[in-house]
Design a protein around this motif. Structure first.
Motif, PDB file in Angstrom:
ATOM      1  N   ILE A  33       0.837  -1.203   0.000  1.00  0.00           N
ATOM      2  CA  ILE A  33       0.000   0.000   0.000  1.00  0.00           C
ATOM      3  C   ILE A  33       0.868   1.247   0.000  1.00  0.00           C
ATOM      4  N   GLU A  34       1.877   1.271   0.880  1.00  0.00           N
ATOM      5  CA  GLU A  34       2.766   2.430   0.947  1.00  0.00           C
ATOM      6  C   GLU A  34       3.503   2.640  -0.373  1.00  0.00           C
ATOM      7  N   GLY A  35       3.983   1.555  -0.952  1.00  0.00           N
ATOM      8  CA  GLY A  35       4.702   1.667  -2.215  1.00  0.00           C
ATOM      9  C   GLY A  35       3.813   2.164  -3.338  1.00  0.00           C
ATOM     10  N   VAL A  36       2.586   1.637  -3.406  1.00  0.00           N
ATOM     11  CA  VAL A  36       1.648   2.035  -4.461  1.00  0.00           C
ATOM     12  C   VAL A  36       1.311   3.521  -4.352  1.00  0.00           C
ATOM     13  N   VAL A  37       0.955   3.952  -3.143  1.00  0.00           N
ATOM     14  CA  VAL A  37       0.564   5.354  -2.963  1.00  0.00           C
ATOM     15  C   VAL A  37       1.753   6.278  -3.204  1.00  0.00           C
ATOM     16  N   LEU A  38       2.938   5.852  -2.781  1.00  0.00           N
ATOM     17  CA  LEU A  38       4.130   6.679  -2.992  1.00  0.00           C
ATOM     18  C   LEU A  38       4.435   6.828  -4.480  1.00  0.00           C
ATOM     19  N   VAL A  39       4.282   5.758  -5.237  1.00  0.00           N
ATOM     20  CA  VAL A  39       4.524   5.820  -6.679  1.00  0.00           C
ATOM     21  C   VAL A  39       3.497   6.725  -7.360  1.00  0.00           C
ATOM     22  N   VAL A  40       2.240   6.628  -6.943  1.00  0.00           N
ATOM     23  CA  VAL A  40       1.204   7.491  -7.515  1.00  0.00           C
ATOM     24  C   VAL A  40       1.485   8.955  -7.192  1.00  0.00           C
ATOM     25  N   THR A  41       1.905   9.218  -5.942  1.00  0.00           N
ATOM     26  CA  THR A  41       2.248  10.592  -5.560  1.00  0.00           C
ATOM     27  C   THR A  41       3.412  11.106  -6.394  1.00  0.00           C
ATOM     28  N   LEU A  42       4.425  10.270  -6.572  1.00  0.00           N
ATOM     29  CA  LEU A  42       5.569  10.664  -7.399  1.00  0.00           C
ATOM     30  C   LEU A  42       5.124  10.961  -8.829  1.00  0.00           C
ATOM     31  N   ALA A  43       4.196  10.165  -9.353  1.00  0.00           N
ATOM     32  CA  ALA A  43       3.694  10.402 -10.710  1.00  0.00           C
ATOM     33  C   ALA A  43       2.997  11.747 -10.799  1.00  0.00           C
ATOM     34  N   TYR A  44       2.171  12.066  -9.794  1.00  0.00           N
ATOM     35  CA  TYR A  44       1.497  13.367  -9.778  1.00  0.00           C
ATOM     36  C   TYR A  44       2.509  14.507  -9.759  1.00  0.00           C
ATOM     37  N   VAL A  45       3.527  14.392  -8.899  1.00  0.00           N
ATOM     38  CA  VAL A  45       4.515  15.463  -8.762  1.00  0.00           C
ATOM     39  C   VAL A  45       5.286  15.660 -10.066  1.00  0.00           C
ATOM     40  N   VAL A  46       5.725  14.545 -10.677  1.00  0.00           N
ATOM     41  CA  VAL A  46       6.489  14.641 -11.925  1.00  0.00           C
ATOM     42  C   VAL A  46       5.630  15.213 -13.042  1.00  0.00           C
ATOM     43  N   ILE A  47       4.390  14.754 -13.148  1.00  0.00           N
ATOM     44  CA  ILE A  47       3.498  15.246 -14.197  1.00  0.00           C
ATOM     45  C   ILE A  47       3.246  16.742 -14.032  1.00  0.00           C
ATOM     46  N   ASN A  48       3.005  17.191 -12.802  1.00  0.00           N
ATOM     47  CA  ASN A  48       2.762  18.610 -12.582  1.00  0.00           C
ATOM     48  C   ASN A  48       4.012  19.446 -12.833  1.00  0.00           C
ATOM     49  N   LEU A  49       5.185  18.879 -12.561  1.00  0.00           N
ATOM     50  CA  LEU A  49       6.425  19.586 -12.878  1.00  0.00           C
ATOM     51  C   LEU A  49       6.578  19.750 -14.388  1.00  0.00           C
ATOM     52  N   VAL A  50       6.268  18.686 -15.126  1.00  0.00           N
ATOM     53  CA  VAL A  50       6.332  18.769 -16.589  1.00  0.00           C
ATOM     54  C   VAL A  50       5.314  19.781 -17.119  1.00  0.00           C
ATOM     55  N   VAL A  51       4.123  19.796 -16.519  1.00  0.00           N
ATOM     56  CA  VAL A  51       3.097  20.757 -16.932  1.00  0.00           C
ATOM     57  C   VAL A  51       3.567  22.188 -16.690  1.00  0.00           C
ATOM     58  N   ASP A  52       4.208  22.433 -15.537  1.00  0.00           N
ATOM     59  CA  ASP A  52       4.732  23.773 -15.258  1.00  0.00           C
ATOM     60  C   ASP A  52       5.756  24.195 -16.304  1.00  0.00           C
ATOM     61  N   LEU A  53       6.595  23.256 -16.726  1.00  0.00           N
ATOM     62  CA  LEU A  53       7.591  23.580 -17.747  1.00  0.00           C
ATOM     63  C   LEU A  53       6.927  23.826 -19.103  1.00  0.00           C
ATOM     64  N   LEU A  54       5.864  23.075 -19.399  1.00  0.00           N
ATOM     65  CA  LEU A  54       5.146  23.295 -20.657  1.00  0.00           C
ATOM     66  C   LEU A  54       4.471  24.668 -20.682  1.00  0.00           C
ATOM     67  N   TYR A  55       4.048  25.143 -19.501  1.00  0.00           N
ATOM     68  CA  TYR A  55       3.468  26.481 -19.439  1.00  0.00           C
ATOM     69  C   TYR A  55       4.434  27.518 -19.995  1.00  0.00           C
ATOM     70  N   THR A  56       5.708  27.393 -19.610  1.00  0.00           N
ATOM     71  CA  THR A  56       6.699  28.389 -20.034  1.00  0.00           C
ATOM     72  C   THR A  56       6.937  28.350 -21.537  1.00  0.00           C
ATOM     73  N   VAL A  57       6.668  27.186 -22.154  1.00  0.00           N
ATOM     74  CA  VAL A  57       6.812  27.085 -23.607  1.00  0.00           C
ATOM     75  C   VAL A  57       5.607  27.703 -24.310  1.00  0.00           C
ATOM     76  N   LEU A  58       4.416  27.403 -23.775  1.00  0.00           N
ATOM     77  CA  LEU A  58       3.193  27.899 -24.400  1.00  0.00           C
ATOM     78  C   LEU A  58       2.955  29.375 -24.119  1.00  0.00           C
ATOM     79  N   ASP A  59       3.361  29.835 -22.935  1.00  0.00           N
ATOM     80  CA  ASP A  59       3.134  31.234 -22.551  1.00  0.00           C
ATOM     81  C   ASP A  59       4.406  31.784 -21.920  1.00  0.00           C
ATOM     82  N   PRO A  60       5.271  32.462 -22.679  1.00  0.00           N
ATOM     83  CA  PRO A  60       6.533  32.977 -22.141  1.00  0.00           C
ATOM     84  C   PRO A  60       6.361  33.941 -20.980  1.00  0.00           C
ATOM     85  N   ARG A  61       5.172  34.541 -20.836  1.00  0.00           N
ATOM     86  CA  ARG A  61       4.955  35.462 -19.723  1.00  0.00           C
ATOM     87  C   ARG A  61       5.102  34.766 -18.382  1.00  0.00           C
TER      88      ARG A  61
END
Length: 318
Positions: free
Chosen positions: A282-310
């Motif tokens: 259970i701990e491993g599963v939830v930790l992996v899902v949390t890591l996936a959320y964090v990585v995905i949101n980090l990638v989304v933040d970087l994509l923002y800077t590409v789509l909107d330089p402001r």
């Protein structure tokens, strides 16, 4: 850009540490005794004490958490108390199934949802917009499990166009893997496609009436350039946000679809570990899902800077 990236990385690390605390505390708050699940209902107190010592449950909570955290940083998530198999092996065997399914479902949702949203915005007030709105309402209203059952009944059993269950690894046979995943991916992505349609349509309508679009038209820009280069690109910020949030949810929430189509994915592992009170899994599963959320949101933040330089300028200014 560097300061923006470092800021987001720092936030991600803090989020992971806090999430590990919540995961650890939440699992310990679950009802039932994992030692009793391992030793059996008729185990003697001595046998239960031996199992608890073997699992480390006889140690103080802070010691258990520190052991869990340091082992997780080394990539060691422990062993399943039910089967003795390393948790990393269990996750490694089931996570790719869910990742392939989630990526396929998201690709379908984005491509189909974007196309229909653009059509609805460009053809505003016509039968095309009414059809897209009706389709999106249908996708939002009908539960995915019901769509899945209907798809199996008519598209798998009735016509034989798709397999009703089973999984083939893309590494073994890419075409067969695509064939097996198409039906569950479409069912899983239908609801997200409906949301993407509505968000794309709303954002496109707003951008098509903006001053910069009118200026582009006045300068002689073609209709396709106005729609694709100006309006659609500025609408993608909303879509990227939506995709980032939904992709993490797909990885953790594909349980029902995997059950209906008999896929040996992350959802089955999660349910089995909860029912058997398997703390490490259970701990491993939830930790992996949390890591996936964090990585995905980090990638989304970087994509923002590409789509909107402001956004990049504002992030660097801080």
């Amino acid at each position: 850009m560097g300061r923006f990236l470092l800021s987001r990385l720092g936030q991600s690390v803090v989020t992971l540490v806090l999430a590990s605390m919540v995961v650890f505390a939440g699992v310990r708050a679950l009802p039932g005794d994992p030692a009793l699940a391992v030793a059996g209902e008729e185990a003697t107190p001595e046998a239960l004490a031996a199992v608890r010592a073997d699992l480390g449950l006889d140690q103080p909570v802070w010691v258990q958490y520190w052991t869990f955290l340091t082992n997780a940083l080394r990539g060691d998530l422990g062993n399943s108390v039910r089967t003795g198999t390393p948790v990393t092996d269990l996750i490694g065997a089931t996570l790719p199934v869910t990742v392939w399914l989630s990526v396929y479902a998201m690709l379908f949702a984005v491509v189909f949802g974007l196309a229909m949203g653009v059509v609805a915005a460009v053809r505003r007030g016509t039968w095309a917009e009414a059809g897209v709105n009706g389709l999106s309402l249908l996708g939002l209203s009908v539960p995915s499990f019901w769509l899945g059952l209907l798809a199996i009944l008519y598209l798998a059993v009735g016509t034989g166009w798709f397999p009703a269950s089973g999984y083939v690894s893309p590494g073994e046979d890419p075409l067969r893997a695509l064939h097996h995943l198409t039906l569950p991916a479409v069912i899983l992505g239908a609801g997200i496609a409906a949301v993407v349609m509505r968000q794309t349509r709303a954002s496109m309508l707003q951008n098509l009436s903006a001053d910069y679009v009118r200026t582009a038209r006045a300068k002689g820009a073609s209709r396709s350039a106005v729609v694709l280069r100006f309006a659609l690109r500025n609408s993608l910020v909303v879509v990227v946000t939506l995709v980032g949030l939904q992709l993490g949810g797909l990885i953790s929430g594909a349980v029902v679809t995997e059950r209906i189509f008999g896929l040996p994915g992350f959802g089955k592992l999660t349910l089995d570990s909860v029912f058997s009170r398997d703390y490490p899994v259970i701990e491993g599963v939830v930790l992996v899902v949390t890591l996936a959320y964090v990585v995905i949101n980090l990638v989304v933040d970087l994509l923002y800077t590409v789509l909107d330089p402001r956004i990049r300028v504002a992030g660097g200014a801080r």
